[in-house]
Scaffold this motif. Structure first.
Motif, PDB file in Angstrom:
ATOM      1  N   GLY A  78       0.693   4.193   4.171  1.00 55.00           N
ATOM      2  CA  GLY A  78       1.269   3.425   3.347  1.00 55.00           C
ATOM      3  C   GLY A  78       0.872   2.032   2.928  1.00 55.00           C
ATOM      4  N   ASP A  79       1.223   1.262   1.948  1.00 62.54           N
ATOM      5  CA  ASP A  79       0.707  -0.052   1.417  1.00 62.54           C
ATOM      6  C   ASP A  79      -0.762   0.064   1.241  1.00 62.54           C
ATOM      7  N   GLY A 108       4.033   3.210   0.749  1.00 62.24           N
ATOM      8  CA  GLY A 108       4.641   2.123   1.414  1.00 62.24           C
ATOM      9  C   GLY A 108       5.481   1.317   0.379  1.00 62.24           C
ATOM     10  N   ASN A 109       5.871   0.033   0.797  1.00 62.26           N
ATOM     11  CA  ASN A 109       6.615  -0.618  -0.168  1.00 62.26           C
ATOM     12  C   ASN A 109       6.064  -1.415  -1.321  1.00 62.26           C
ATOM     13  N   ASP A 138       8.829   9.998   2.767  1.00 63.72           N
ATOM     14  CA  ASP A 138       8.689   8.654   1.773  1.00 63.72           C
ATOM     15  C   ASP A 138      10.078   7.918   2.322  1.00 63.72           C
ATOM     16  N   THR A 140      10.663   4.815   1.056  1.00 60.41           N
ATOM     17  CA  THR A 140      10.456   3.709  -0.051  1.00 60.41           C
ATOM     18  C   THR A 140      11.689   3.643  -1.031  1.00 60.41           C
ATOM     19  N   GLY A 143      14.508  -0.003  -2.136  1.00 54.97           N
ATOM     20  CA  GLY A 143      13.677  -1.041  -1.616  1.00 54.97           C
ATOM     21  C   GLY A 143      14.732  -2.300  -2.050  1.00 54.97           C
ATOM     22  N   GLY A 149      12.755  -0.408   3.089  1.00 57.54           N
ATOM     23  CA  GLY A 149      13.057   0.764   2.437  1.00 57.54           C
ATOM     24  C   GLY A 149      14.056   1.799   3.389  1.00 57.54           C
ATOM     25  N   HIS A 178       6.357   5.431   6.441  1.00 56.13           N
ATOM     26  CA  HIS A 178       5.781   4.058   6.459  1.00 56.13           C
ATOM     27  C   HIS A 178       6.575   3.081   7.217  1.00 56.13           C
ATOM     28  N   HIS A 179       7.764   2.918   7.213  1.00 53.90           N
ATOM     29  CA  HIS A 179       8.793   1.666   7.750  1.00 53.90           C
ATOM     30  C   HIS A 179       9.017   2.144   9.190  1.00 53.90           C
ATOM     31  N   HIS A 217       3.317  -0.229   8.262  1.00 50.16           N
ATOM     32  CA  HIS A 217       4.137  -1.231   8.029  1.00 50.16           C
ATOM     33  C   HIS A 217       3.957  -2.480   8.614  1.00 50.16           C
TER      34      HIS A 217
END
Length: 292
Positions: A78-79, A108-109, A138, A140, A143, A149, A178-179, A217
């Motif tokens: 992510g990101d 990602g966000n 996922d 996200t 958000g 997220g 991601h988070h 993240h």
């Protein structure tokens, strides 16, 4: 790039996911590499936090190509770009294809799922190799515009089904999101972690099987153990965030300021082990890449 794989479907509780089985030499463990938080700009010549993060990514990928000829798949957590843009994803896909290895990404966000799907519309959610089931999630949803997220209800349903499936088949489970689902004693980062982490943990606690969580993240290296679950993060390929801060601070000196990645090898027969922070059957480490 898509690897050599067997394609079939899981169906249960309203969840239907294609499964991609990585073509792994049975004489050795499955090797994965995690890269994260690339923050590629919309245009090649642009910079992120005063760094040429696109060139840093290229340097990291070159390092991976030189040192990991036995790589089975690359996971991007992510990101991927700083502000989702189709051209950025197309450039990124070109860099990844040049490695000649299977690669898989999650949002990602900062990402745009719509643009990611335009570049790779048939991306799998579930991979299998060496007695491991790998679920790409996922995180996200919902958000807050600041970086947080959540896992949508559909993702929690997918997670529940894959937990059930892995327990029934005796597989170990690698969850990729991601988070971060645990706080890190960093006020500004804890405010934008996985917002519905309590639901995530409630679900995992219903099952007894080896589970490892791989997340991005945070732009930092972490290795944690919580409720019999191993949790791992990796350096960003862009910039590194300082630990334990009230607000965002960038690492500027020493090894902690260097971009990098995490490697993992997965072997069959992983087991729960409450005395260690890594389950048996999994080995992992961090590589930092010099920019000099």
């Amino acid at each position: 790039m898509s690897g050599a794989w067997a394609h079939h479907r899981d169906a249960g509780a309203g969840v239907i996911d294609p499964i991609e089985t990585l073509a792994v030499d049975p004489s050795r463990p499955c090797k994965l590499i995690q890269i994260s938080d690339l923050h590629l700009p919309a245009l090649r010549q642009q910079r992120y936090r005063d760094r040429d993060v696109e060139q840093q990514l290229i340097t990291v990928l070159q390092h991976i190509g030189q040192h990991h000829a036995d790589l089975d798949a690359l996971l991007l957590t992510g990101d991927l770009v700083h502000h989702g843009h189709a051209d950025s994803y197309r450039r990124l896909a070109g860099y990844l294809e040049s490695l000649g290895k299977p690669w898989y990404w999650i949002a990602g966000n900062h990402d745009s799922l719509v643009d990611m799907q335009r570049v790779r519309p048939d991306h799998p959610h579930v991979l299998c190799c060496n007695g491991w089931r790998i679920l790409l999630l996922d995180s996200t949803s919902a958000g807050d515009g600041l970086g947080s997220g959540s896992l949508a209800d559909s993702e929690l349903q997918r997670l529940q089904y894959q937990l059930q499936a892995a327990q029934q088949t005796g597989e170990s489970l690698l969850l990729v999101l991601h988070h971060n689902p645990l706080p890190l004693q960093s006020a500004w980062q804890d405010a934008i972690m996985l917002a519905n982490a309590e639901h995530f943990w409630e679900l995992l606690e219903r099952f007894s099987l080896p589970i490892t969580v791989l997340y991005g993240h945070v732009h930092q290296v972490w290795q944690q153990f919580h409720n019999n679950v191993s949790l791992l993060s990796c350096p960003a390929t862009s910039v590194q965030f300082a630990r334990g801060q009230q607000q965002l601070m960038i690492e500027t000196e020493g090894e902690d300021a260097l971009p990098g990645y995490r490697w993992l090898t997965l072997s069959p027969g992983a087991a729960l082990d409450q005395t260690n922070t890594i389950h048996a059957g999994l080995e992992t480490g961090i590589a930092r890449v010099s920019l000099a």
